[in-house]
Design an enzyme around this catalytic site. Structure first.
Site, PDB file in Angstrom:
ATOM      1  N   CYS A 164       5.168 -15.887  30.221  1.00 54.10           N
ATOM      2  CA  CYS A 164       4.471 -15.374  31.402  1.00 54.10           C
ATOM      3  C   CYS A 164       3.968 -13.950  31.144  1.00 54.10           C
ATOM      4  O   CYS A 164       3.037 -13.756  30.367  1.00 54.10           O
ATOM      5  CB  CYS A 164       5.372 -15.466  32.624  1.00 54.10           C
ATOM      6  SG  CYS A 164       4.462 -15.485  34.187  1.00 54.10           S
ATOM      7  N   TYR A 165       4.586 -12.926  31.733  1.00 48.03           N
ATOM      8  CA  TYR A 165       4.176 -11.551  31.467  1.00 48.03           C
ATOM      9  C   TYR A 165       4.225 -11.260  29.968  1.00 48.03           C
ATOM     10  O   TYR A 165       3.354 -10.572  29.425  1.00 48.03           O
ATOM     11  CB  TYR A 165       5.074 -10.575  32.219  1.00 48.03           C
ATOM     12  CG  TYR A 165       4.737  -9.111  32.002  1.00 48.03           C
ATOM     13  CD1 TYR A 165       3.842  -8.449  32.837  1.00 48.03           C
ATOM     14  CD2 TYR A 165       5.315  -8.390  30.959  1.00 48.03           C
ATOM     15  CE1 TYR A 165       3.521  -7.117  32.630  1.00 48.03           C
ATOM     16  CE2 TYR A 165       4.998  -7.060  30.737  1.00 48.03           C
ATOM     17  CZ  TYR A 165       4.104  -6.423  31.576  1.00 48.03           C
ATOM     18  OH  TYR A 165       3.784  -5.107  31.366  1.00 48.03           O
ATOM     19  N   GLY A 167       7.942 -10.806  34.061  1.00 48.51           N
ATOM     20  CA  GLY A 167       8.136  -9.551  34.780  1.00 48.51           C
ATOM     21  C   GLY A 167       7.243  -9.500  36.006  1.00 48.51           C
ATOM     22  O   GLY A 167       6.287 -10.275  36.125  1.00 48.51           O
ATOM     23  N   ASP A 208      39.162 -14.936  34.661  1.00 48.33           N
ATOM     24  CA  ASP A 208      38.744 -13.866  33.754  1.00 48.33           C
ATOM     25  C   ASP A 208      39.945 -13.124  33.176  1.00 48.33           C
ATOM     26  O   ASP A 208      40.093 -13.008  31.953  1.00 48.33           O
ATOM     27  CB  ASP A 208      37.827 -12.872  34.479  1.00 48.33           C
ATOM     28  CG  ASP A 208      36.579 -13.524  35.049  1.00 48.33           C
ATOM     29  OD1 ASP A 208      36.242 -14.629  34.594  1.00 48.33           O
ATOM     30  OD2 ASP A 208      35.953 -12.930  35.935  1.00 48.33           O
ATOM     31  N   HIS A 265       7.358 -20.974  32.935  1.00 53.59           N
ATOM     32  CA  HIS A 265       8.747 -20.588  32.685  1.00 53.59           C
ATOM     33  C   HIS A 265       9.537 -21.805  32.186  1.00 53.59           C
ATOM     34  O   HIS A 265      10.039 -22.602  32.983  1.00 53.59           O
ATOM     35  CB  HIS A 265       9.389 -20.041  33.961  1.00 53.59           C
ATOM     36  CG  HIS A 265       8.896 -18.688  34.337  1.00 53.59           C
ATOM     37  ND1 HIS A 265       9.415 -17.532  33.798  1.00 53.59           N
ATOM     38  CD2 HIS A 265       7.903 -18.305  35.180  1.00 53.59           C
ATOM     39  CE1 HIS A 265       8.777 -16.488  34.304  1.00 53.59           C
ATOM     40  NE2 HIS A 265       7.860 -16.928  35.151  1.00 53.59           N
ATOM     41  N   GLU A 274      12.422 -21.893  31.008  1.00 52.53           N
ATOM     42  CA  GLU A 274      13.865 -21.724  31.188  1.00 52.53           C
ATOM     43  C   GLU A 274      14.390 -22.277  32.512  1.00 52.53           C
ATOM     44  O   GLU A 274      15.596 -22.504  32.660  1.00 52.53           O
ATOM     45  CB  GLU A 274      14.252 -20.240  31.057  1.00 52.53           C
ATOM     46  CG  GLU A 274      13.761 -19.335  32.180  1.00 52.53           C
ATOM     47  CD  GLU A 274      12.348 -18.798  31.973  1.00 52.53           C
ATOM     48  OE1 GLU A 274      11.983 -17.822  32.643  1.00 52.53           O
ATOM     49  OE2 GLU A 274      11.605 -19.378  31.155  1.00 52.53           O
ATOM     50  N   LYS A 318      30.417 -16.531  33.492  1.00 47.78           N
ATOM     51  CA  LYS A 318      31.636 -17.134  34.050  1.00 47.78           C
ATOM     52  C   LYS A 318      31.886 -18.532  33.492  1.00 47.78           C
ATOM     53  O   LYS A 318      33.025 -18.871  33.132  1.00 47.78           O
ATOM     54  CB  LYS A 318      31.530 -17.196  35.580  1.00 47.78           C
ATOM     55  CG  LYS A 318      32.679 -17.902  36.283  1.00 47.78           C
ATOM     56  CD  LYS A 318      33.944 -17.074  36.271  1.00 47.78           C
ATOM     57  CE  LYS A 318      33.907 -16.038  37.350  1.00 47.78           C
ATOM     58  NZ  LYS A 318      35.198 -15.320  37.512  1.00 47.78           N
TER      59      LYS A 318
END
Length: 540
Positions: free
Chosen positions: A103-104, A76, A248, A190, A192, A396
């Protein structure tokens, strides 16, 4: 396949306050405003485990009702010692559920459990080498000295009781921490992001070994669950779907047809702004090949009349949206009545907004707007449907995987994204029949040539733009005064950022020659070499 659930980051409560219907294993991601929260969710789904992004206001009791196998606290933009920094319910530490703070999230864990967090003497942003102090549990198979992505100006100066450091960097003594007894873990980096070399290994350790999840969240699971949910919700009622031809709405049509058959009515409104041959191909595929009837509504003249004299791009979108609503209302009244409106809402569309209301009698969501990709305003209040949104858990790329699994052809599955207002916003300035014909022909040549070269799927989008100016040229020893066409070929992972494609000069030459020779009214072709940011993908 990766899967994604609805985000409730803007809501103080978890929407799904009961254990999920099919007892799927879940990792809950508590969002503190990180730009990477959705990315964490995607990484979890790469392990074939279900996850939900939820608000930091979620209570421990609500989390218990979700019954997650693990919890991740996101990063964050705040410092944990800021006066109004977001906090989580302190009772979550007592749930006995494994928790990973990122992190945060790690700094908040440290602060709430009795440690100290202070402004770092030296901030750490970008790549940093990770040195392993304890290669077990969370850091199993994370290589010594591997690169991790840092983004912090604060550091943990004192760990809470029961915690030890698992790893450090040159500037951070506590780059990874753990209280193994309580299964509480934290990382200052991070894992990710793609820049973190062994990030996915760390995530897999948390998901599989610490949370003991099984990789059961698959495409097949999603399709089976969705069909059961659709049948249970809709019963014997009728459902209306506004078909656009994109992946979609096409996937949604297939999924609904599998679930409820003839209770589904697909409506395609041809507003005249689609690419060359697309409306005809859409009806041919659905009506004749897939045996899914489509109510074809020809409305080209109505939409074109609305564009007369209009040059402002936002006004174009507004007028197209309003006319779409009028046509939709007229045709749905002819075909109805309908109890449900199906929308191809995806994960990014889900955050609570003015797009939805709740029926005070039933508590169900009801439509007051058509899906945002149509770029339209609210539906009339007296045109009320309950919503069916089976794709609202997906990104997507996940929709494309579902599409393949239920039999959609590759030409739909891998179709380039196309804006709701269509070619109307790829014609800069006034939209006229003549300009539409010019752009359709030029755009077709772009798509035709990249397909011939086997390069169609190398691009996120590849299209032509028509400028409202004329330039001098010479053709057949005579001067010409005609339009320029802009080529826009870009590469991207998700459309959020994009780069112009470094295509072979020979391909650009072929496209340019064909457009100038075959499209009447064009005598010049230019190539847009602007990335996003600072530019956007579309010109309007």
């Amino acid at each position: 396949m990766t899967m994604q659930t609805e985000s409730v980051a803007s809501s103080p409560e978890v929407k799904s306050q009961q254990k999920n219907s099919f007892n799927r294993q879940t990792i809950a991601i508590i969002d503190f405003g990180s730009q990477y929260s959705e990315l964490i969710a995607r990484r979890i789904r790469e392990t074939q485990v279900y996850s939900e992004v939820i608000s930091y206001r979620t209570t421990a009791e609500q989390l218990k009702n979700l019954d997650p196998k693990g919890i991740i606290l996101s990063g964050g933009p705040n410092s944990v010692y800021d006066e109004h920094a977001p906090q989580c319910d302190r009772q979550i530490w007592e749930l006995g559920i494994p928790i990973l703070g990122v992190c945060y999230g790690m700094q908040l864990m440290v602060k709430q459990l009795g440690g100290s967090v202070e402004r770092a003497k030296k901030a750490e942003y970008g790549k940093a080498s990770l040195f392993i102090d304890d290669p077990t549990d969370l850091l199993t198979n994370v290589e010594e000295g591997s690169t991790m992505w840092m983004s912090h100006g604060d550091s943990c100066t004192q760990l809470p009781p029961g915690f030890d450091a698992l790893a450090h960097t040159h500037n951070t003594s506590c780059a990874a921490i753990a209280n193994p007894e309580k299964k509480l873990f934290g990382v200052q980096f991070h894992p990710e992001v793609v820049h973190s070399e062994c990030g996915i290994a760390l995530i897999r350790n948390f998901v599989y070994h610490i949370c003991e999840c099984e990789p059961t969240w698959t495409t097949e699971t999603f399709v089976e669950e969705s069909i059961r949910e659709i049948r249970a919700k809709v019963g014997d009622k009728r459902v209306l779907l506004a078909l656009s031809g994109g992946v979609d709405s096409s996937t949604l049509a297939f999924l609904l047809h599998k679930a409820i058959g003839d209770q589904l009515t697909c409506m395609f409104i041809d507003q005249g702004f689609m690419r060359k041959g697309e409306p005809e191909r859409l009806v041919e595929l659905f009506d004749k090949k897939f045996k899914i009837p489509v109510e074809y509504v020809m409305a080209r003249e109505r939409f074109l009349a609305k564009m007369e004299g209009v040059t402002d791009p936002e006004k174009k979108r507004r007028l197209i949206g309003h006319e779409f609503i009028h046509v939709f209302e007229e045709e749905s009244n002819k075909l109805g009545p309908f109890d449900y409106l199906a929308q191809g809402t995806l994960y990014p569309d889900v955050i609570e907004s003015a797009n939805t209301n709740v029926d005070p009698k039933t508590g169900e969501r009801v439509a007051v707007k058509i899906k945002s990709h149509h770029n339209v305003g609210g539906l009339p209040k007296n045109l009320r449907f309950k919503l069916v949104e089976p794709l609202r858990k997906l990104f997507k790329d996940e929709v494309r995987k579902v599409a393949r699994s239920i039999g959609l052809p590759e030409e739909i599955v891998r179709r380039h994204p196309f804006p709701g207002p269509g070619l109307a916003i790829r014609i800069i300035g006034e939209v006229t029949a003549e300009r539409l014909n010019i752009l359709r022909d030029a755009d077709f040549i772009v798509r035709d040539e990249i397909a011939k070269q086997g390069m169609y799927h190398d691009f996120w989008q590849a299209f032509a733009v028509l400028l409202p100016i004329r330039s001098v040229g010479v053709m057949g020893d005579q001067r010409t005064y005609a339009h320029p066409i802009v080529l826009r070929l870009i590469t991207s992972e998700d459309g959020m950022t994009a780069d112009w494609a470094k295509v072979p000069y020979e391909l650009l030459e072929i496209i340019s020659n064909r457009i100038v020779n075959e499209v009447k009214g064009v005598n010049r072709v230019v190539y847009d070499i602007t990335s996003k940011p600072p530019g956007t993908i579309e010109w309007e």
